[in-house]
Design a protein around this motif. Structure first.
Motif, PDB file in Angstrom:
ATOM      1  N   ASP A 295      56.105 -18.237  -2.201  1.00 49.52           N
ATOM      2  CA  ASP A 295      56.038 -17.618  -1.061  1.00 49.52           C
ATOM      3  C   ASP A 295      56.149 -18.170   0.188  1.00 49.52           C
ATOM      4  O   ASP A 295      55.622 -19.597   0.402  1.00 49.52           O
ATOM      5  CB  ASP A 295      54.460 -16.861  -0.953  1.00 49.52           C
ATOM      6  CG  ASP A 295      54.455 -15.877   0.381  1.00 49.52           C
ATOM      7  OD1 ASP A 295      55.242 -15.656   0.938  1.00 49.52           O
ATOM      8  OD2 ASP A 295      53.085 -15.818   0.452  1.00 49.52           O
ATOM      9  N   LYS A 296      57.067 -17.912   1.151  1.00 46.12           N
ATOM     10  CA  LYS A 296      57.678 -18.733   2.264  1.00 46.12           C
ATOM     11  C   LYS A 296      56.527 -18.990   3.241  1.00 46.12           C
ATOM     12  O   LYS A 296      56.308 -19.947   4.000  1.00 46.12           O
ATOM     13  CB  LYS A 296      58.872 -18.260   2.869  1.00 46.12           C
ATOM     14  CG  LYS A 296      60.124 -18.237   1.915  1.00 46.12           C
ATOM     15  CD  LYS A 296      61.210 -17.349   2.635  1.00 46.12           C
ATOM     16  CE  LYS A 296      61.895 -18.318   4.065  1.00 46.12           C
ATOM     17  NZ  LYS A 296      62.932 -17.427   4.421  1.00 46.12           N
ATOM     18  N   SER A 297      55.328 -18.044   3.019  1.00 51.03           N
ATOM     19  CA  SER A 297      54.434 -18.127   4.081  1.00 51.03           C
ATOM     20  C   SER A 297      53.128 -19.099   3.345  1.00 51.03           C
ATOM     21  O   SER A 297      52.038 -19.227   4.178  1.00 51.03           O
ATOM     22  CB  SER A 297      53.684 -16.716   4.371  1.00 51.03           C
ATOM     23  OG  SER A 297      53.279 -16.029   3.139  1.00 51.03           O
TER      24      SER A 297
ATOM     25  N   SER B 101      54.588 -24.193   1.264  1.00 48.05           N
ATOM     26  CA  SER B 101      56.184 -23.854   1.691  1.00 48.05           C
ATOM     27  C   SER B 101      56.279 -24.559   3.148  1.00 48.05           C
ATOM     28  O   SER B 101      57.443 -24.831   3.229  1.00 48.05           O
ATOM     29  CB  SER B 101      56.376 -22.520   1.307  1.00 48.05           C
ATOM     30  OG  SER B 101      57.922 -22.154   1.886  1.00 48.05           O
ATOM     31  N   LYS B 102      55.476 -24.015   3.966  1.00 50.71           N
ATOM     32  CA  LYS B 102      55.420 -24.316   5.274  1.00 50.71           C
ATOM     33  C   LYS B 102      55.533 -25.960   5.530  1.00 50.71           C
ATOM     34  O   LYS B 102      56.399 -26.362   6.442  1.00 50.71           O
ATOM     35  CB  LYS B 102      54.344 -23.658   6.130  1.00 50.71           C
ATOM     36  CG  LYS B 102      54.358 -22.202   6.252  1.00 50.71           C
ATOM     37  CD  LYS B 102      53.369 -21.864   7.110  1.00 50.71           C
ATOM     38  CE  LYS B 102      53.463 -20.170   7.155  1.00 50.71           C
ATOM     39  NZ  LYS B 102      52.302 -19.474   7.802  1.00 50.71           N
TER      40      LYS B 102
ATOM     41  N   GLU C 240      58.694 -27.016   4.610  1.00 51.75           N
ATOM     42  CA  GLU C 240      59.952 -26.859   5.632  1.00 51.75           C
ATOM     43  C   GLU C 240      59.685 -27.642   6.864  1.00 51.75           C
ATOM     44  O   GLU C 240      60.590 -28.229   7.581  1.00 51.75           O
ATOM     45  CB  GLU C 240      59.808 -25.147   6.172  1.00 51.75           C
ATOM     46  CG  GLU C 240      60.305 -24.301   5.207  1.00 51.75           C
ATOM     47  CD  GLU C 240      61.771 -24.527   4.857  1.00 51.75           C
ATOM     48  OE1 GLU C 240      62.500 -24.581   5.572  1.00 51.75           O
ATOM     49  OE2 GLU C 240      61.985 -24.785   3.630  1.00 51.75           O
TER      50      GLU C 240
ATOM     51  N   THR D 137      66.419 -24.387  -2.263  1.00 54.24           N
ATOM     52  CA  THR D 137      66.170 -23.341  -1.577  1.00 54.24           C
ATOM     53  C   THR D 137      67.206 -22.143  -1.919  1.00 54.24           C
ATOM     54  O   THR D 137      68.538 -22.681  -2.114  1.00 54.24           O
ATOM     55  CB  THR D 137      66.673 -23.518   0.223  1.00 54.24           C
ATOM     56  OG1 THR D 137      65.664 -24.721   0.610  1.00 54.24           O
ATOM     57  CG2 THR D 137      66.569 -22.514   1.071  1.00 54.24           C
TER      58      THR D 137
ATOM     59  N   ASP E 288      68.902 -19.110   5.103  1.00 55.57           N
ATOM     60  CA  ASP E 288      68.159 -20.361   5.153  1.00 55.57           C
ATOM     61  C   ASP E 288      68.611 -21.413   4.579  1.00 55.57           C
ATOM     62  O   ASP E 288      68.773 -22.449   5.285  1.00 55.57           O
ATOM     63  CB  ASP E 288      66.850 -20.144   4.444  1.00 55.57           C
ATOM     64  CG  ASP E 288      65.780 -19.174   5.039  1.00 55.57           C
ATOM     65  OD1 ASP E 288      66.142 -18.838   6.219  1.00 55.57           O
ATOM     66  OD2 ASP E 288      64.857 -18.711   4.542  1.00 55.57           O
TER      67      ASP E 288
END
Length: 120
Positions: A22-24, A28-29, A32, A77, A82
């Motif tokens: 999950d990108k949230s 993951s954050k 990034e 990725t 993205d």
């Protein structure tokens, strides 16, 4: 300078994550933020081109930073907007003069893996 950059690279270690995460998620954050910090570091390292020996800049920027940290994140990725944005930002960091003497279809040895990814 090389020792300081290696210390920064150690801090910027980008943990590999699954592409379905999950990108949230906090992990993951974090990944990034570290990726974009490493891209900024790459752009700063490349600014030394012409001030210190080109082979040293290429070693630190491409062999150490791009191939050991940034490329891992890019390859994990999923292909899409993205991934394209990340690749474009990395390419934008690279000095054009490094490519002036290359023959058509060739690239710098340090960029072979990145180039193969771009061809996908």
């Amino acid at each position: 300078i090389k020792q300081k950059i290696i210390l920064i690279l150690t801090f910027l270690f980008l943990p590999m994550t699954s592409t379905v995460e999950d990108k949230s998620s906090p992990r993951s954050k974090f990944q990034e933020r570290r990726f974009w910090s490493a891209v900024k570091l790459l752009s700063n390292v490349v600014l030394w081109d012409g001030i210190i020996q080109e082979d040293k800049v290429r070693d630190l920027g491409l062999s150490k930073l791009l191939n050991r940290y940034l490329l891992l994140n890019i390859l994990n990725t999923p292909l899409g907007p993205d991934n394209t944005e990340k690749c474009n930002k990395v390419v934008a960091c690279l000095p054009e003069r490094w490519f002036q003497d290359l023959k058509g279809g060739s690239t710098l040895p340090e960029l072979l893996n990145f180039s193969q990814h771009l061809l996908q």
